[in-house]
Design a protein around this motif. Sequence first.
Motif, PDB file in Angstrom:
ATOM      1  N   GLU A 190      76.859  42.869  45.281  1.00 62.17           N
ATOM      2  CA  GLU A 190      76.552  42.323  46.607  1.00 62.17           C
ATOM      3  C   GLU A 190      75.501  43.170  47.333  1.00 62.17           C
ATOM      4  N   ASP A 191      75.601  44.498  47.233  1.00 63.23           N
ATOM      5  CA  ASP A 191      74.619  45.381  47.878  1.00 63.23           C
ATOM      6  C   ASP A 191      73.228  45.175  47.308  1.00 63.23           C
ATOM      7  N   VAL A 192      73.145  45.108  46.000  1.00 65.75           N
ATOM      8  CA  VAL A 192      71.841  44.913  45.355  1.00 65.75           C
ATOM      9  C   VAL A 192      71.266  43.563  45.766  1.00 65.75           C
ATOM     10  N   TYR A 193      72.086  42.535  45.707  1.00 65.14           N
ATOM     11  CA  TYR A 193      71.603  41.199  46.043  1.00 65.14           C
ATOM     12  C   TYR A 193      71.125  41.117  47.487  1.00 65.14           C
ATOM     13  N   SER A 194      71.873  41.659  48.438  1.00 62.35           N
ATOM     14  CA  SER A 194      71.477  41.524  49.850  1.00 62.35           C
ATOM     15  C   SER A 194      70.151  42.229  50.126  1.00 62.35           C
ATOM     16  N   ASN A 195      69.931  43.400  49.534  1.00 62.99           N
ATOM     17  CA  ASN A 195      68.656  44.101  49.729  1.00 62.99           C
ATOM     18  C   ASN A 195      67.517  43.403  48.993  1.00 62.99           C
ATOM     19  N   TYR A 196      67.790  42.897  47.811  1.00 67.94           N
ATOM     20  CA  TYR A 196      66.803  42.111  47.059  1.00 67.94           C
ATOM     21  C   TYR A 196      66.418  40.868  47.874  1.00 67.94           C
ATOM     22  N   TYR A 197      67.414  40.219  48.444  1.00 72.36           N
ATOM     23  CA  TYR A 197      67.181  39.014  49.243  1.00 72.36           C
ATOM     24  C   TYR A 197      66.289  39.333  50.448  1.00 72.36           C
ATOM     25  N   ASN A 198      66.533  40.449  51.121  1.00 76.25           N
ATOM     26  CA  ASN A 198      65.717  40.819  52.286  1.00 76.25           C
ATOM     27  C   ASN A 198      64.249  40.990  51.908  1.00 76.25           C
ATOM     28  N   LEU A 199      63.996  41.656  50.796  1.00 78.70           N
ATOM     29  CA  LEU A 199      62.603  41.818  50.345  1.00 78.70           C
ATOM     30  C   LEU A 199      61.991  40.469  49.970  1.00 78.70           C
ATOM     31  N   ALA A 200      62.748  39.681  49.224  1.00 72.95           N
ATOM     32  CA  ALA A 200      62.252  38.372  48.790  1.00 72.95           C
ATOM     33  C   ALA A 200      61.982  37.469  49.983  1.00 72.95           C
TER      34      ALA A 200
END
Length: 183
Positions: A105-115
């Motif tokens: 979840e942590d990786v996805y949320s930060n990845y999502y913010n950049l994307a």
Amino acid sequence: MVMMLSEFWQAIVGSAVISTIISNLCLWWHKKNDYKRDYYKKIIDHRIEAYQKLSIYLDSVWTKKRSTALKHETEIYSCFENEEELIKARQLLLSYCPGIHWYSEDVYSNYYNLARYLVDTLDVLNGTKEEKTVQAQNNCTVLNDYIADTICKLKIAVAEDRISFDKVEDFFNNQKQQIARAK
């Protein structure tokens, strides 16, 4: 004497039956564990592949470089150097996006913010979203700090996940929690 001989054979047959039952139970338990172990290996392999793709994406899109795109030489993220780089960054984003369900979840949320920021910038350039001084935002210290902070958090989350790839049960529990929150 005949009675003792009969008891002797009964004991042998009885222990053979018990031995066969125990042996079959052990075999069943072993096969079940082998299947689970093989399944977990496949889960781990998929997660490793997704994280490798994420690393390639980060290294090729979200690295800083010296640029003269804004008239004076400055340091910007490579994806914002020109429209061609933005389009290339979006293509990389789309090609690595299918692996998102393998991330924590942590990786996805930060990845999502950049994307999300990358997609928003492209939407403004394509005229599908109202411009909010994107050029100023891209050069803005606050935004650069936000992106740098998000990348730092993402790299930390990736490192923490790599340490715990072998904890597949924890990964499944996190997936279950995400499903429960989505309902």
